[in-house]
Scaffold this motif. Structure first.
Motif, mmCIF file in Angstrom:
data_model
loop_
_atom_site.group_PDB
_atom_site.id
_atom_site.type_symbol
_atom_site.label_atom_id
_atom_site.label_comp_id
_atom_site.label_asym_id
_atom_site.label_seq_id
_atom_site.Cartn_x
_atom_site.Cartn_y
_atom_site.Cartn_z
ATOM 1 N N GLU A 176 0.835 -1.199 0.000
ATOM 2 C CA GLU A 176 0.000 0.000 0.000
ATOM 3 C C GLU A 176 0.872 1.252 0.000
ATOM 4 O O GLU A 176 0.595 2.218 -0.715
ATOM 5 C CB GLU A 176 -0.909 -0.007 1.231
ATOM 6 N N ILE A 177 1.942 1.245 0.800
ATOM 7 C CA ILE A 177 2.853 2.390 0.826
ATOM 8 C C ILE A 177 3.497 2.585 -0.537
ATOM 9 O O ILE A 177 3.609 3.715 -1.039
ATOM 10 C CB ILE A 177 3.936 2.194 1.908
ATOM 11 N N LYS A 178 3.931 1.510 -1.150
ATOM 12 C CA LYS A 178 4.563 1.606 -2.473
ATOM 13 C C LYS A 178 3.617 2.236 -3.481
ATOM 14 O O LYS A 178 4.018 3.080 -4.298
ATOM 15 C CB LYS A 178 4.995 0.211 -2.938
ATOM 16 N N GLU A 179 2.361 1.811 -3.443
ATOM 17 C CA GLU A 179 1.382 2.330 -4.400
ATOM 18 C C GLU A 179 1.130 3.817 -4.157
ATOM 19 O O GLU A 179 1.071 4.620 -5.092
ATOM 20 C CB GLU A 179 0.074 1.540 -4.293
ATOM 21 N N ARG A 180 1.006 4.215 -2.902
ATOM 22 C CA ARG A 180 0.700 5.605 -2.590
ATOM 23 C C ARG A 180 1.917 6.515 -2.729
ATOM 24 O O ARG A 180 1.773 7.733 -2.854
ATOM 25 C CB ARG A 180 0.107 5.694 -1.185
ATOM 26 N N ARG A 181 3.098 5.927 -2.689
ATOM 27 C CA ARG A 181 4.313 6.718 -2.942
ATOM 28 C C ARG A 181 4.258 7.340 -4.330
ATOM 29 O O ARG A 181 4.803 8.438 -4.561
ATOM 30 C CB ARG A 181 5.539 5.805 -2.790
ATOM 31 N N ARG A 182 3.586 6.716 -5.274
ATOM 32 C CA ARG A 182 3.508 7.232 -6.642
ATOM 33 C C ARG A 182 2.793 8.575 -6.725
ATOM 34 O O ARG A 182 2.919 9.290 -7.715
ATOM 35 C CB ARG A 182 2.805 6.215 -7.546
ATOM 36 N N GLU A 183 2.065 8.930 -5.694
ATOM 37 C CA GLU A 183 1.338 10.205 -5.681
ATOM 38 C C GLU A 183 2.243 11.369 -5.286
ATOM 39 O O GLU A 183 1.815 12.521 -5.324
ATOM 40 C CB GLU A 183 0.154 10.128 -4.703
ATOM 41 N N PHE A 184 3.490 11.078 -4.912
ATOM 42 C CA PHE A 184 4.418 12.106 -4.448
ATOM 43 C C PHE A 184 5.625 12.167 -5.378
ATOM 44 O O PHE A 184 6.066 11.143 -5.914
ATOM 45 C CB PHE A 184 4.915 11.796 -3.030
ATOM 46 N N THR A 185 6.173 13.375 -5.553
ATOM 47 C CA THR A 185 7.466 13.475 -6.218
ATOM 48 C C THR A 185 8.550 13.008 -5.254
ATOM 49 O O THR A 185 8.303 12.847 -4.050
ATOM 50 C CB THR A 185 7.761 14.925 -6.636
ATOM 51 N N ARG A 186 9.772 12.838 -5.764
ATOM 52 C CA ARG A 186 10.871 12.414 -4.906
ATOM 53 C C ARG A 186 11.092 13.424 -3.775
ATOM 54 O O ARG A 186 11.240 13.051 -2.600
ATOM 55 C CB ARG A 186 12.165 12.252 -5.717
ATOM 56 N N ASP A 187 11.113 14.723 -4.119
ATOM 57 C CA ASP A 187 11.388 15.736 -3.105
ATOM 58 C C ASP A 187 10.252 15.845 -2.100
ATOM 59 O O ASP A 187 10.493 16.092 -0.907
ATOM 60 C CB ASP A 187 11.639 17.090 -3.774
ATOM 61 N N GLU A 188 9.003 15.681 -2.547
ATOM 62 C CA GLU A 188 7.876 15.689 -1.613
ATOM 63 C C GLU A 188 7.970 14.525 -0.640
ATOM 64 O O GLU A 188 7.738 14.677 0.560
ATOM 65 C CB GLU A 188 6.551 15.612 -2.387
ATOM 66 N N MET A 238 14.221 3.735 0.808
ATOM 67 C CA MET A 238 13.544 4.800 1.553
ATOM 68 C C MET A 238 12.809 5.765 0.635
ATOM 69 O O MET A 238 11.652 6.110 0.864
ATOM 70 C CB MET A 238 14.566 5.596 2.374
ATOM 71 N N LEU A 239 13.506 6.212 -0.414
ATOM 72 C CA LEU A 239 12.973 7.284 -1.242
ATOM 73 C C LEU A 239 12.184 6.797 -2.449
ATOM 74 O O LEU A 239 11.377 7.544 -3.004
ATOM 75 C CB LEU A 239 14.122 8.190 -1.706
ATOM 76 N N HIS A 240 12.406 5.556 -2.868
ATOM 77 C CA HIS A 240 11.717 5.006 -4.039
ATOM 78 C C HIS A 240 11.230 3.589 -3.750
ATOM 79 O O HIS A 240 11.592 2.639 -4.467
ATOM 80 C CB HIS A 240 12.654 5.007 -5.252
ATOM 81 N N PRO A 241 10.419 3.412 -2.707
ATOM 82 C CA PRO A 241 9.969 2.054 -2.375
ATOM 83 C C PRO A 241 9.176 1.406 -3.500
ATOM 84 O O PRO A 241 9.120 0.183 -3.584
ATOM 85 C CB PRO A 241 9.103 2.264 -1.132
ATOM 86 N N HIS A 242 8.603 2.227 -4.381
ATOM 87 C CA HIS A 242 7.829 1.702 -5.514
ATOM 88 C C HIS A 242 8.724 1.283 -6.672
ATOM 89 O O HIS A 242 8.239 0.766 -7.679
ATOM 90 C CB HIS A 242 6.825 2.746 -5.983
ATOM 91 N N GLY A 243 10.042 1.499 -6.547
ATOM 92 C CA GLY A 243 10.990 1.006 -7.551
ATOM 93 C C GLY A 243 11.172 1.892 -8.756
ATOM 94 O O GLY A 243 11.812 1.481 -9.727
ATOM 95 N N GLU A 244 10.668 3.114 -8.742
ATOM 96 C CA GLU A 244 10.782 4.017 -9.884
ATOM 97 C C GLU A 244 11.717 5.168 -9.534
ATOM 98 O O GLU A 244 11.479 5.880 -8.557
ATOM 99 C CB GLU A 244 9.405 4.555 -10.276
ATOM 100 N N TYR A 245 12.758 5.340 -10.334
ATOM 101 C CA TYR A 245 13.722 6.409 -10.104
ATOM 102 C C TYR A 245 14.423 6.715 -11.410
ATOM 103 O O TYR A 245 14.412 5.912 -12.363
ATOM 104 C CB TYR A 245 14.746 6.006 -9.034
ATOM 105 N N THR A 246 15.041 7.881 -11.504
ATOM 106 C CA THR A 246 15.752 8.277 -12.718
ATOM 107 C C THR A 246 17.238 7.962 -12.582
ATOM 108 O O THR A 246 17.744 7.727 -11.478
ATOM 109 C CB THR A 246 15.588 9.780 -12.977
ATOM 110 N N LYS A 247 17.923 8.019 -13.687
ATOM 111 C CA LYS A 247 19.367 7.799 -13.684
ATOM 112 C C LYS A 247 20.069 8.860 -12.846
ATOM 113 O O LYS A 247 21.009 8.546 -12.093
ATOM 114 C CB LYS A 247 19.897 7.823 -15.116
ATOM 115 N N GLU A 248 19.621 10.108 -12.937
ATOM 116 C CA GLU A 248 20.268 11.181 -12.193
ATOM 117 C C GLU A 248 20.025 11.051 -10.697
ATOM 118 O O GLU A 248 20.887 11.393 -9.890
ATOM 119 C CB GLU A 248 19.802 12.547 -12.711
#
Length: 675
Positions: free
Chosen positions: A172-184, A423-433
């Motif tokens: 559930e946390i992973k799914e709801r993490r998608r509603e936030f940007t990385r900085d948020e 911690m910051l991308h529990p949903h597994g989505e992140y950029t190269k940078e």
């Protein structure tokens, strides 16, 4: 996004799991209760943005604390209430141990000051942390009049509810993490720790989050040394019920690992994080403790008796560094505050990350906000669930490691990157940078460890130029540590006459000394001050007596009998001794008498006998490396060391001009460029 918009977003997607952090601080000022205990209650009654409901909830929490939280000075009153009512609810911390004589578990209440309370085996099995540091809980105590006159307590536990989240849905946390940007999301995590991220730079935000890595990464070895008042131990003491903080003092192998008498597993088997506070005062009563720590920090397992056991606890060492960091880095190392027996190179090499605590600002009231963050117990359970995952191989998709990272370095960097991604991308989505940012941050923390090892252990650890390769562009990027500034111990330019740098031997390492000499008109008196040890004073006496007999070889017009010699030894690394420095003293005295400075950026190596016989400089490569690190450009050394020339690495020869001398007077002549 504004601060209030982030609040609304948090309430929308994590209703009932977030709480306004200023409420906790306000209530905590009147109750000495761990933060996660307070937030458990505040989360139950104040998880809303309605001011009226919050006011009502705060009053309810205060009433509960007033009525049920046990204060030590009210212990007798609470006991009376239990007796008179037969049953009474309390909030207290319970510790349990196995009474070997009774073959039963017995508990003690910390604030209520009740001991020998019988504890059901099922309760201990369900909550093993009762045996290792204790558990805060809401407890219904009952009065047991049948125990009057016996050795058993008059009080028993009718119900026991640990103050912790009962369940957590990581998906559930992973799914709801998608509603936030990385900085948020990063700001929300910082809110959860009670901080206002708006008051920090991006780098400071990352430093604060780095403290959380041991909570979400198994077997993570972390060290932070810095000034007092920066909140180094707060996270491990207040935020997570899965970490235990051991204050400076004695500890034992049995307490940490396994008690052979009882078979009871130690702290590393019962906690996610074992943190040592005030590490400078840490003492081990067992001679084998440091070796066992090394084994455990390397492999996550330890041998005790005939058994080899595994555990997942991360090891955290925090403490104060009272020295000026800039000064320390010129001549010493950043593990100086550690106890002597822990300044073990193999132990230090097992640290995955050294956080520069001197970069974290001291806590001020404006750092704490009135925004919503996760209830800390929900946050800590989130961290705990993340320990089941690993993303260290994510680096391989975009980057490769440079040549200077060995296997242990790579493992450390991968664990740090894995922690940040979890911690910051529990949903597994992140950029190269974003991945690049975590990689560089991870390499910096590990390189800080290696830089200190190079200072302590010399050439064995000289591979510190950490880099990574971008697989798309094939560009190699080098990662530095901010505190390794260009300024060095040995300054550029010509020094005053009588000033000389030398490297002496101590019991465990080499150290740079600055010798300042004044030659005044006089009658042959001499004195030495500063911080020389007894052996260094002997080196001075040898140099003085030799020069007194041989000064005319260098200058027929000068004699030591016509001068009073005053010497001050500056010891920036606070070394205990400075053996093998007599030639340095001799050069300094001659420089002062002749009023002629030595070569710029010169270091003088070597010692001699009273008759002027030279002694070959020991551990030459390590001393030359220290000279390079300290800013030297030229090293003067005995000709006897020419046989070791082939063993000197090319990278050192590229940095230094080596000048050899065959007798002490020639050393002075070449240092002053009289030839």
């Amino acid at each position: 996004m504004t601060r209030r918009e982030l609040d609304q977003k948090a309430l929308e997607h994590f209703s009932g799991r977030v709480v306004r952090k200023d409420l906790v601080q306000d209530i905590k000022s009147g109750a000495n209760v761990p933060t996660y205990v307070l937030e458990y209650l505040v989360g139950q009654y104040c998880a809303t943005d309605s001011e009226s409901a919050i006011e009502e909830g705060v009053e309810r929490v205060k009433e509960i604390l007033k009525k049920h939280y046990v204060r030590p000075d009210e212990a007798e009153f609470i006991k009376s209430e239990v007796r008179e009512r037969g049953r009474y609810r309390v909030i207290d911390k319970v510790n349990v141990h196995l009474d070997e004589r009774q073959d039963a578990y017995v508990g003690s209440f910390v604030n209520l000051q009740i001991s020998n309370v019988e504890i059901n085996e099922h309760l201990v099995s369900k909550h093993p942390k009762l045996l290792g540091g204790g558990v805060w809980a809401v407890i219904d105590l009952e009065y047991l009049p049948d125990n009057v006159g016996s050795e058993h307590s008059l009080f028993g536990i009718d119900s026991f509810k640990p103050i912790q989240v009962s369940s957590l849905d990581l998906e559930e946390i992973k799914e709801r993490r998608r509603e936030f940007t990385r900085d948020e999301w990063r700001d929300l995590l910082l809110h959860s720790l009670g901080y206002d991220p708006a008051t920090f730079s991006d780098r400071e935000k990352m430093l604060f989050l780095t403290r959380c890595l041991p909570l979400c990464e198994n077997n993570y070895n972390y060290v932070e040394l810095g000034p007092r008042g920066t909140g180094k131990s707060f996270l491990y003491r207040e935020i997570s019920p899965h970490s235990i903080l051991i204050s400076g003092g004695k500890t034992t192998v049995a307490k940490l690992f396994l008690n052979l008498n009882t078979g009871q597993i130690g702290l590393v088997g019962r906690w996610d994080v074992v943190a040592f506070d005030e590490v400078g005062g840490l003492q081990f009563s067992d001679s084998e403790a440091v070796q066992m720590l090394k084994d455990y920090m390397e492999s996550g397992s330890f041998s005790r008796g005939t058994e080899e056991l595994s555990a997942r606890a991360s090891m955290v060492y925090v403490g104060n560094i009272d020295l000026d960091v800039e000064g320390v880095l010129k001549s010493s190392h950043l593990f100086k505050p550690f106890p002597d027996d822990m300044q073990d190179l193999a132990l230090i090499d097992r640290f995955h990350y050294y956080l520069p605590g001197w970069e974290i600002p001291k806590m001020r009231s404006e750092f704490f906000d009135d925004q919503f963050g996760f209830i800390v117990d929900y946050f800590s359970e989130f961290m705990r669930e993340l320990r089941k995952e690993s993303h260290g191989d994510a680096i391989n998709e975009y980057f490769a490691f440079g040549d200077h990272l060995n296997q242990r370095d790579e493992r450390a960097v991968r664990k740090t990157v894995s922690g940040f991604l979890k911690m910051l991308h529990p949903h597994g989505e992140y950029t190269k940078e974003e991945l690049r940012e975590y990689l560089e941050f991870a390499m910096e923390g590990r390189r800080r460890v290696k830089e200190q090892l190079k200072r302590m252990g010399g050439m064995e650890y000289r591979a510190v130029n950490f880099s990574y390769i971008d697989l798309d562009t094939r560009e190699e990027i080098f990662v530095t540590v901010p505190e390794e500034a260009e300024e060095t111990l040995i300054p550029q330019g010509t020094q005053q006459p009588g000033s000389i740098y030398t490297i002496g031997n101590t019991e465990s390492q080499n150290a740079v000394f600055r010798i300042e000499t004044q030659a005044l008109p006089g009658k042959g008196k001499k004195s030495i001050s500063g911080t020389p040890g007894s052996e260094m004073k002997e080196e001075f006496e040898t140099a003085y007596d030799y020069l007194k007999a041989n000064m005319r070889e260098l200058s027929r017009e000068e004699s030591l009998d016509d001068h009073d010699i005053k010497i001050q030894v500056l010891n920036p690394s606070d070394a205990s001794e400075g053996k093998a420095t007599s030639v340095g003293f001799l050069v300094g005295i001659i420089s002062s008498i002749l009023d002629r400075p030595v070569r710029p950026r010169l270091v003088v190596l070597g010692s001699m006998s009273l008759m002027g016989e030279l002694v070959e400089a020991s551990s030459l490569v390590d001393k030359l490396q220290l000279a390079v690190d300290s800013g030297a450009g030229t090293v003067l050394l005995p000709a006897k060391n020419k046989d070791s020339f082939s063993k000197i690495p090319d990278e050192i020869l590229d940095e230094l001009e080596l000048v050899f001398y065959t007798d002490p007077i020639e050393a002075a002549s070449k240092a002053l460029q009289l030839e």
